[in-house]
Design a protein around this motif. Sequence first.
Motif, short mmCIF file in Angstrom:
data_model
loop_
_atom_site.label_atom_id
_atom_site.label_comp_id
_atom_site.label_asym_id
_atom_site.label_seq_id
_atom_site.Cartn_x
_atom_site.Cartn_y
_atom_site.Cartn_z
N TYR A 89 -13.36 -3.56 26.59
CA TYR A 89 -11.75 -3.39 26.67
C TYR A 89 -11.31 -2.28 26.19
O TYR A 89 -10.41 -1.52 26.67
CB TYR A 89 -10.90 -4.73 26.01
N CYS A 90 -11.81 -1.83 24.86
CA CYS A 90 -11.31 -0.88 24.16
C CYS A 90 -11.71 0.43 25.06
O CYS A 90 -10.88 1.55 24.97
CB CYS A 90 -11.71 -0.59 22.86
N THR A 95 -8.36 2.09 23.71
CA THR A 95 -7.73 1.11 22.50
C THR A 95 -8.56 1.60 21.46
O THR A 95 -9.78 1.44 21.50
CB THR A 95 -7.62 -0.39 22.69
N LYS A 96 -8.07 1.73 20.25
CA LYS A 96 -8.96 1.99 19.04
C LYS A 96 -9.35 0.61 18.63
O LYS A 96 -8.79 -0.66 18.82
CB LYS A 96 -8.04 2.48 17.74
N LEU A 97 -10.67 0.60 18.00
CA LEU A 97 -11.18 -0.51 17.55
C LEU A 97 -11.60 -0.56 15.65
O LEU A 97 -12.52 0.52 15.94
CB LEU A 97 -12.27 -1.02 18.26
N ALA A 144 -15.19 3.76 18.09
CA ALA A 144 -15.20 2.58 17.05
C ALA A 144 -15.42 2.76 15.71
O ALA A 144 -16.33 3.76 15.46
CB ALA A 144 -15.69 1.35 17.57
N ILE A 145 -14.43 2.30 14.61
CA ILE A 145 -15.21 2.18 13.32
C ILE A 145 -15.84 0.78 13.13
O ILE A 145 -14.95 -0.14 13.36
CB ILE A 145 -13.87 2.45 12.54
N ILE A 146 -16.89 0.74 12.47
CA ILE A 146 -17.31 -0.48 12.02
C ILE A 146 -17.71 -0.58 10.48
O ILE A 146 -17.91 0.51 9.97
CB ILE A 146 -18.96 -0.64 12.74
N ALA A 205 -14.84 8.18 13.65
CA ALA A 205 -15.51 7.07 14.29
C ALA A 205 -16.96 6.95 13.63
O ALA A 205 -17.36 7.80 12.88
CB ALA A 205 -15.93 6.90 15.71
N GLY A 206 -17.62 5.62 13.43
CA GLY A 206 -18.81 5.46 13.16
C GLY A 206 -18.82 4.24 12.13
O GLY A 206 -17.93 3.56 11.93
#
Length: 286
Positions: A89-90, A95-97, A144-146, A205-206
């Motif tokens: 979806y992102c 969309t940021k996640l 994305a950022i995890i 990101a990362g």
Amino acid sequence: MRIVITGASGQLGSELNELLANETEKECYFLDRKQLPLDQMLLIQDILAMYQPDLIIHAGAYTAVDKAEEEPALADLVNHLACEEIAQYCHLHGTKLIAISTDYVFDGGSAVPLTEDAPTAPINVYGRTKLAGENAIQKWCSEAIIIRTSWVYSSYGKNFVKTMCRLMAERDEVNVINDQIGSPTYAKDLARAILKIVDAANWEAGIYHYSNEGEISWYDFAVAIRDFHSFDCQVKPIPMSAYPTPAQRPKYSLLDKSKIKAVYDVVVPEWKESLSKMLAEEIKKY
């Protein structure tokens, strides 16, 4: 900014809700398992589309580590395939996640704090499904950022701190594992770190690691809880081998926080300081 937060009734979701309660510049939607069933793959993207978020903070997960050994398919749905749907979806909507993961992606064989690029090798179903979720997110949403975290506790929900307080008030003696090493995470501190990233001018990101500062065992944690409340309860140290559980736990999973400090200037409190704040807050509530 329009934000969707999953896992609304969990420890982190509840702390985010508290911190964002008076926010005027952010339009926040907190979705629990009824509003966003993470085991229903065909519904996830349609539900997210109803909110059209600019950012998703994905804090929802299947976190029953031992029960996951009995329900691997359900754990995989929630921790892996739901992440894939959210990441898709992102990707499709720009969309940021920010997604939350775990120290359980490691096997516990290290003797030094684990950096984000340390080899992953989960030793239980929960860890394997969370790692699969990480991989799915990075495949579909490279921006994305995890954030991996460990030993989460809060004044909300069920956790080690609240369980120890209850047991120590009831018993003369408790046995606690002394050879599993890491650091606890006060969910309010993690929530603040997430919001600092959200408000930052940069988006890098990362994968990042976050837990409170310090290196302790569950036994050390329990002793500090006892001492804060002055419980008349003996805390006896035992090895992991004396307390077998359906799921194996990593013996060492201390996370290195250098990256999140350097990139986002996040201040990481020391574990005992955060524990004291949580326990004091708990006292105020009752």
